[in-house]
Design a protein around this motif. Structure first.
Motif, PDB file in Angstrom:
ATOM      1  N   TYR A  60     -15.733  -8.173  -9.627  1.00  7.00           N
ATOM      2  CA  TYR A  60     -15.709  -6.848  -8.984  1.00  7.00           C
ATOM      3  C   TYR A  60     -17.102  -6.196  -9.041  1.00  7.00           C
ATOM      4  CZ  TYR A  60     -10.505  -6.671  -9.003  1.00  7.00           C
ATOM      5  OH  TYR A  60      -9.161  -6.895  -8.815  1.00  7.00           O
ATOM      6  N   SER A 208       0.513  -0.484  -5.200  1.00  7.37           N
ATOM      7  CA  SER A 208       1.753   0.299  -5.223  1.00  7.37           C
ATOM      8  C   SER A 208       1.691   1.510  -4.300  1.00  7.37           C
ATOM      9  CB  SER A 208       2.069   0.749  -6.656  1.00  7.37           C
ATOM     10  OG  SER A 208       2.099  -0.374  -7.508  1.00  7.37           O
ATOM     11  N   CYS A 210      -0.379   1.185  -1.576  1.00  7.80           N
ATOM     12  CA  CYS A 210      -0.889   0.524  -0.362  1.00  7.80           C
ATOM     13  C   CYS A 210      -2.254   1.060   0.070  1.00  7.80           C
ATOM     14  CB  CYS A 210       0.131   0.664   0.771  1.00  7.80           C
ATOM     15  SG  CYS A 210       1.619  -0.276   0.484  1.00  7.80           S
ATOM     16  N   TYR A 238      -3.370  -3.785   3.026  1.00  6.39           N
ATOM     17  CA  TYR A 238      -1.967  -3.353   2.947  1.00  6.39           C
ATOM     18  C   TYR A 238      -1.386  -3.015   4.318  1.00  6.39           C
ATOM     19  CZ  TYR A 238      -3.031  -3.569  -1.948  1.00  6.39           C
ATOM     20  OH  TYR A 238      -3.421  -4.027  -3.184  1.00  6.39           O
ATOM     21  N   ALA A 270       2.544   9.711  -2.782  1.00  5.08           N
ATOM     22  CA  ALA A 270       1.944   8.696  -3.672  1.00  5.08           C
ATOM     23  C   ALA A 270       2.602   8.741  -5.054  1.00  5.08           C
ATOM     24  CB  ALA A 270       0.441   8.919  -3.791  1.00  5.08           C
ATOM     25  N   ILE A 288      -3.968   1.992 -10.104  1.00  2.00           N
ATOM     26  CA  ILE A 288      -4.318   2.760  -8.896  1.00  2.00           C
ATOM     27  C   ILE A 288      -5.836   2.711  -8.719  1.00  2.00           C
ATOM     28  CG2 ILE A 288      -4.303   5.032  -7.783  1.00  2.00           C
ATOM     29  CD1 ILE A 288      -1.664   5.645  -9.065  1.00  2.00           C
TER      30      ILE A 288
END
Ligand SMILES: NC(=O)c1ccc[n+]([C@@H]2O[C@H](COP(=O)([O-])OP(=O)(O)OC[C@H]3O[C@@H](n4cnc5c(N)ncnc54)[C@H](OP(=O)(O)O)[C@@H]3O)[C@@H](O)[C@H]2O)c1
Length: 339
Positions: A60, A208, A210, A238, A270, A288
């Motif tokens: 990353y 979760s 998207c 997503y 959300a 998240i």
């Protein structure tokens, strides 16, 4: 005690984490320009707000270096003891090829150096190609590092249930698997979650919300967002999942239903999407993604910890999803989208 509190989850006796983990893929490119100085400042803000767990990977971009810089700053500001409150969960994502002990050692040492730690809280292992059998060698060498205390815990990411069974049969000790899991993508419910419950393995869920598609921003949008509007890799990833799941019209029905639930509880869409996944069996935490130094949802996501969904909320969500395609049949088990 089942190891869960409102905010925390005990992944193992010596590893307690926040049930909302800050995801750092967003610093790797494709999610807007990240300013390192602002990013580290934001990491301190997340930490101060109680979001003390981070998900990252060797691949990353600067994520592991950011953890190192953040730890130095935190220690300078608040003292060394404060570092005990941080959980940094990295991944090792090697290119397919043969695996030797020295290659594994060097890879882990690089992560230790970058993150400025003496041992890794959790190392999550990813493997691109099951036809290449070296992943079992890799796990064996990682286990050796765990025996030496260099890795505290071993986890996986995007492994399917079949491969996890092979690992368990070989005596490899795994405490978590990180998989895509959302109201849209419920593949983990089919085989993975029951398997994890049986073997005391926890799921760390990503995707979760998207990439932000599960939010008010897309509510009531008759026209699908254009590719140009989907300006992060996450949104594009997503949106493809929504297309496979049932398309934009059904998605709007889902958003509308989620919005009614959100309004009833005075929270955001959300928040509902996150809570729904946190309440699923075997789920330890939802990761998240955070666009550090660009935008934050700290205050809004805090509301997840005080939200309880009731049966009528879940029924309403499930009744829309009952009309969607079955992604387990379309894509396969967890992680099959990567293979
Ligand atoms: N193991 C793997 O293969 C894998 C794959 C993907 C992701 N991950 C992990 O999971 C993390 C999560 O990334 P993801 O791509 O799945 O994205 P995600 O968490 O589904 O979405 C993150 C985006 O959602 C928006 N958001 C966050 N909180 C919100 C709120 N309260 N209200 C409205 N919008 C909100 C933000 O968009 P804005 O910034 O635009 O506001 C944020 O950038 C990654 O960073 C990574 O750590 C792992």
């Amino acid at each position: 005690m089942d190891g869960k509190s409102k905010r925390h989850y005990q992944l193992s006796p010596d590893l307690t984490m926040c049930r909302i983990v800050n995801g750092m893929w967003q610093v790797a490119g494709g999610h807007g320009q990240i300013n390192p100085e602002l990013a580290i400042k934001d990491m301190l803000r997340y930490h101060d707000a109680g979001f003390t767990s981070w998900d990252l990977a060797d691949i990353y971009g600067p994520a592991e270096d950011f953890i190192g810089q953040f730890r130095h700053k935190l220690s300078a500001l608040k003292g060394k003891e404060e570092l005990d409150r941080v959980q940094a969960l990295t991944k090792w994502v090697p290119q397919p090829g043969s695996i030797t002990p020295s290659f594994v050692n060097e890879s882990v040492e690089r992560s230790l150096r970058r993150m400025s730690v003496n041992s890794l809280d959790l190392l999550q292992f990813h493997w691109w190609d099951y036809t290449n059998p070296y992943y079992m060698d890799a796990l064996k060498y990682l286990s050796d590092l765990q025996d030496r205390g260099i890795i505290k815990h071993m986890g996986l990411t995007n492994f399917d249930t079949e491969r996890m069974q092979i690992m368990i049969d070989s005596g490899i000790q795994i405490i978590s698997n990180q998989v895509q899991y959302s109201i849209i993508d419920r593949r983990p419910e089919v085989k993975m979650a029951p398997f994890c419950l049986k073997h005391n393995i926890s799921l760390l869920a990503y995707g979760s919300i998207c990439g932000g598609l599960l939010s008010e921003r897309y509510l009531g949008r008759i026209q699908e967002p254009s590719p140009a509007e989907l300006d992060t890799l996450s949104l594009r990833k997503y949106k493809r999942m929504i297309d496979a799941w049932g398309g934009w019209n059904l998605y709007q029905e889902l958003l509308s239903s989620l919005n009614q639930i959100a309004q009833k509880h005075n929270v955001s869409i959300a928040n509902v999407a996150t809570r729904y996944i946190l309440d699923r069996p075997a789920v330890a935490a939802v990761i998240i993604g955070v666009r550090l130094g660009i935008v934050d949802h700290i205050n809004n996501n805090e509301q997840v910890f005080n939200l309880s969904l009731d049966k009528s909320d879940c029924d309403a969500i499930n009744s829309v999803c009952a009309r969607s395609n079955n992604l387990f049949e379309v894509i396969g088990d967890c992680g099959d989208e990567y293979r």
